[in-house]
Design a protein around this motif. Structure first.
Motif, mmCIF file in Angstrom:
data_model
loop_
_atom_site.group_PDB
_atom_site.id
_atom_site.type_symbol
_atom_site.label_atom_id
_atom_site.label_comp_id
_atom_site.label_asym_id
_atom_site.label_seq_id
_atom_site.Cartn_x
_atom_site.Cartn_y
_atom_site.Cartn_z
ATOM 1 N N ARG A 150 -45.919 -141.801 -20.376
ATOM 2 C CA ARG A 150 -45.287 -140.524 -20.084
ATOM 3 C C ARG A 150 -46.184 -139.350 -20.468
ATOM 4 O O ARG A 150 -46.058 -138.259 -19.922
ATOM 5 C CB ARG A 150 -43.972 -140.447 -20.874
ATOM 6 N N LEU B 159 -41.656 -134.696 -23.155
ATOM 7 C CA LEU B 159 -42.861 -134.858 -22.344
ATOM 8 C C LEU B 159 -42.558 -134.629 -20.868
ATOM 9 O O LEU B 159 -43.319 -133.978 -20.157
ATOM 10 C CB LEU B 159 -43.448 -136.266 -22.541
ATOM 11 N N VAL C 227 -48.428 -136.571 -29.061
ATOM 12 C CA VAL C 227 -47.343 -137.545 -29.232
ATOM 13 C C VAL C 227 -47.060 -137.904 -30.699
ATOM 14 O O VAL C 227 -45.898 -137.907 -31.111
ATOM 15 C CB VAL C 227 -47.595 -138.805 -28.365
ATOM 16 N N TRP D 246 -44.234 -131.747 -18.554
ATOM 17 C CA TRP D 246 -44.965 -132.006 -17.299
ATOM 18 C C TRP D 246 -44.357 -131.245 -16.146
ATOM 19 O O TRP D 246 -45.063 -130.770 -15.254
ATOM 20 C CB TRP D 246 -44.953 -133.510 -16.974
ATOM 21 N N ASP E 190 -37.477 -141.324 -30.101
ATOM 22 C CA ASP E 190 -38.382 -141.547 -28.979
ATOM 23 C C ASP E 190 -37.779 -141.081 -27.653
ATOM 24 O O ASP E 190 -38.510 -140.658 -26.754
ATOM 25 C CB ASP E 190 -38.828 -143.017 -28.924
ATOM 26 N N ILE F 18 -51.184 -136.790 -24.771
ATOM 27 C CA ILE F 18 -51.158 -137.917 -25.713
ATOM 28 C C ILE F 18 -51.492 -137.469 -27.137
ATOM 29 O O ILE F 18 -50.940 -137.995 -28.103
ATOM 30 C CB ILE F 18 -52.103 -139.054 -25.251
ATOM 31 N N LEU G 197 -43.960 -144.220 -23.912
ATOM 32 C CA LEU G 197 -44.311 -142.838 -24.263
ATOM 33 C C LEU G 197 -45.763 -142.537 -23.927
ATOM 34 O O LEU G 197 -46.099 -141.438 -23.499
ATOM 35 C CB LEU G 197 -44.077 -142.580 -25.754
ATOM 36 N N GLN G 198 -46.615 -143.520 -24.143
ATOM 37 C CA GLN G 198 -48.031 -143.293 -23.830
ATOM 38 C C GLN G 198 -48.195 -143.017 -22.339
ATOM 39 O O GLN G 198 -48.950 -142.135 -21.937
ATOM 40 C CB GLN G 198 -48.852 -144.511 -24.226
ATOM 41 N N GLN H 242 -39.651 -138.510 -25.252
ATOM 42 C CA GLN H 242 -39.802 -138.805 -23.825
ATOM 43 C C GLN H 242 -39.282 -137.652 -22.949
ATOM 44 O O GLN H 242 -39.957 -137.207 -22.031
ATOM 45 C CB GLN H 242 -39.036 -140.086 -23.496
ATOM 46 N N PRO I 136 -44.794 -146.237 -28.554
ATOM 47 C CA PRO I 136 -44.394 -147.213 -27.540
ATOM 48 C C PRO I 136 -45.131 -146.945 -26.238
ATOM 49 O O PRO I 136 -45.431 -145.789 -25.922
ATOM 50 C CB PRO I 136 -42.888 -146.960 -27.360
#
Lengths: 175, 275
Positions: free
Chosen positions: B65, A39, A14, A43, A32, A11, B62-63, A36, B59
């Protein structure tokens, strides 16, 4: 540079990933999506984190790859040619709305390779060596992309500044 | 004064001493000064334009994710993929090159896989001690090296940059593999210790012949994630993995932690490159 917190959570990264993505993609939705996908890939490789010396370079490298893939699949426009830049890449803080739109549309006209280098320098203050590593290109290529990108941006901004005057738009020839 | 130094000056990436020299040089050159100023202005304006994004609330998707639990439990296939990787790393650790060579093979697939690691290790053993001709094309001609190898391998090759881990590219060479050419990139650290990256994209042989069949399965089975494996023979360690049509092996007389780090970095740089 590692994150402030431990690696259990991405986070903290981000906001910076979003800032770079916004500038790279030119609009909020595509940006975004980039974040996404970045991320998710990060992971899926969480088992490698322990050996990642520079988390920032690693994450931005993943985003670079995600972006290249998106361009290749045609999901992102390679170059936004017209002036109607999708609604605010970022909320403008300057009074001069026109100047903001100009910088944004000029940025969108750079080829993605130049835009990436320019943005990693401007937004992330990355050293040239880190950029070479992040993008997986030789240092010399970083320098030539930076140089060409900056000169191109300069001539685009010079050109658009004189455009509203009505005289012929004179763009400098960039070799 | 090079163009690169002017940029480095604008970006504060020069030593104070050199930066002062550049500033003095610029004093007598208004046109160059204007360019440097314009670059600095671009940089400030880009920050003004995009820094507000830092203060936005991301958003909620995203948090979610970004957090481990949500990311893993929300995407079971990712969790599964990650556990496969971990299992393979753990499982591969016990194999040795000797096992691959003397026929004490755990299974055909692993044998053909270990053969690959063994070939990489042998290539390392042959060329790493070379003093005069460790490579065919040296690292100073990286572009030529990459172009040449790409042409001969029939696929875009890239020499990973490992300076950040203390390894400089010495160059590379083309070698005969099992069924076609393979590429070997050589690196050395400050102490002169060498590390090689061995890359193969050899096509699997037609099915129906013992090992080859197993190899085909190993190469073509849908893999959710790259499998990293580790083998060692005496002081020499090999870390290798498959990615799409490519197989990569990193060999060095270095400890496992170092190789893990190098492998992760190589994987990171090559991941996403056209295959």
């Amino acid at each position: 540079m590692r994150g402030d917190s431990d690696h259990d959570d991405l986070i903290t990264w981000v906001p910076r990933l979003r800032r770079y993505a916004r500038a790279l993609a030119g609009n909020r939705d595509d940006a975004d999506d980039l974040v996404q996908d970045t991320l998710e890939r990060a992971w899926s490789r969480a088992s490698l984190w322990r050996s990642v010396a520079d988390m920032r370079a690693w994450l931005f490298a993943i985003m670079h790859n995600v972006h290249v893939d998106a361009l290749r699949r045609g999901r992102l426009a390679t170059v936004a040619m017209d002036e109607d830049t999708p609604e605010g890449a970022a909320r403008p803080t300057q009074d001069d709305r026109l100047a903001v739109a100009d910088l944004q549309s000029a940025l969108a006209r750079l080829v993605p390779e130049q835009r990436e280098v320019l943005l990693l320098v401007a937004l992330e203050d990355m050293t040239y060596a880190d950029i070479a590593q992040t993008l997986g290109i030789p240092l010399g290529t970083v320098m030539s992309r930076l140089s060409r990108g900056r000169e191109r941006l300069r001539s685009l901004l010079d050109g658009s500044a004189s455009a509203p005057g009505g005289d012929a738009v004179r763009l400098k020839v960039v070799k | 004064m090079t163009e690169a130094e002017l940029h480095a000056h604008a970006d504060r990436q020069l030593t104070a001493e050199r930066s002062a020299e550049v500033a003095a040089w610029l004093e007598r050159r208004p046109e160059e000064t204007a360019r440097v100023r314009a670059w600095e202005l671009q940089k400030r304006e880009l920050r003004e334009l995009f820094d507000p994004v830092l203060d936005e609330t991301p958003p909620s998707s995203l948090q979610r994710r970004a957090r481990r639990r949500a990311a893993w439990f929300g995407r079971p296939e990712l969790a599964a993929a990650a556990s496969v990787v971990l299992a393979l790393v753990a499982g591969g650790a016990g194999w040795s090159l000797r096992a691959a060579q003397d026929g004490a093979r755990p299974a055909a697939v692993q044998a053909s896989a270990n053969d690959f690691a063994a070939r990489a290790a042998i290539a390392h053993t042959v060329y790493a001690p070379e003093v005069k001709r460790p490579v065919e094309v040296d690292g100073a001609h990286e572009d030529q090296l990459v172009t040449w190898l790409s042409k001969r391998m029939g696929a875009a090759m890239k020499a990973p940059h490992l300076q950040s881990l203390g390894y400089a590219l010495e160059g590379g060479r083309l070698l005969p593999g099992d069924r076609g050419p393979v590429a070997q990139f050589m690196y050395r650290d400050e102490a002169g210790h060498r590390l090689t990256l061995y890359v193969s994209n050899e096509k699997p042989a037609p099915p129906g012949k013992g090992l080859a069949t197993a190899d085909l399965r190993a190469g073509d089975a849908p893999r959710p994630e790259t499998a990293f494996r580790f083998v060692s023979e005496g002081a020499l360690n090999v870390f290798w993995w498959m990615d799409g049509p490519f197989r990569y092996a990193i060999t060095a007389a270095a400890d496992r932690a170092t190789l893990t780090q190098v492998s992760a970095e190589v994987y990171r740089q090559l991941e996403g490159s056209p295959s």
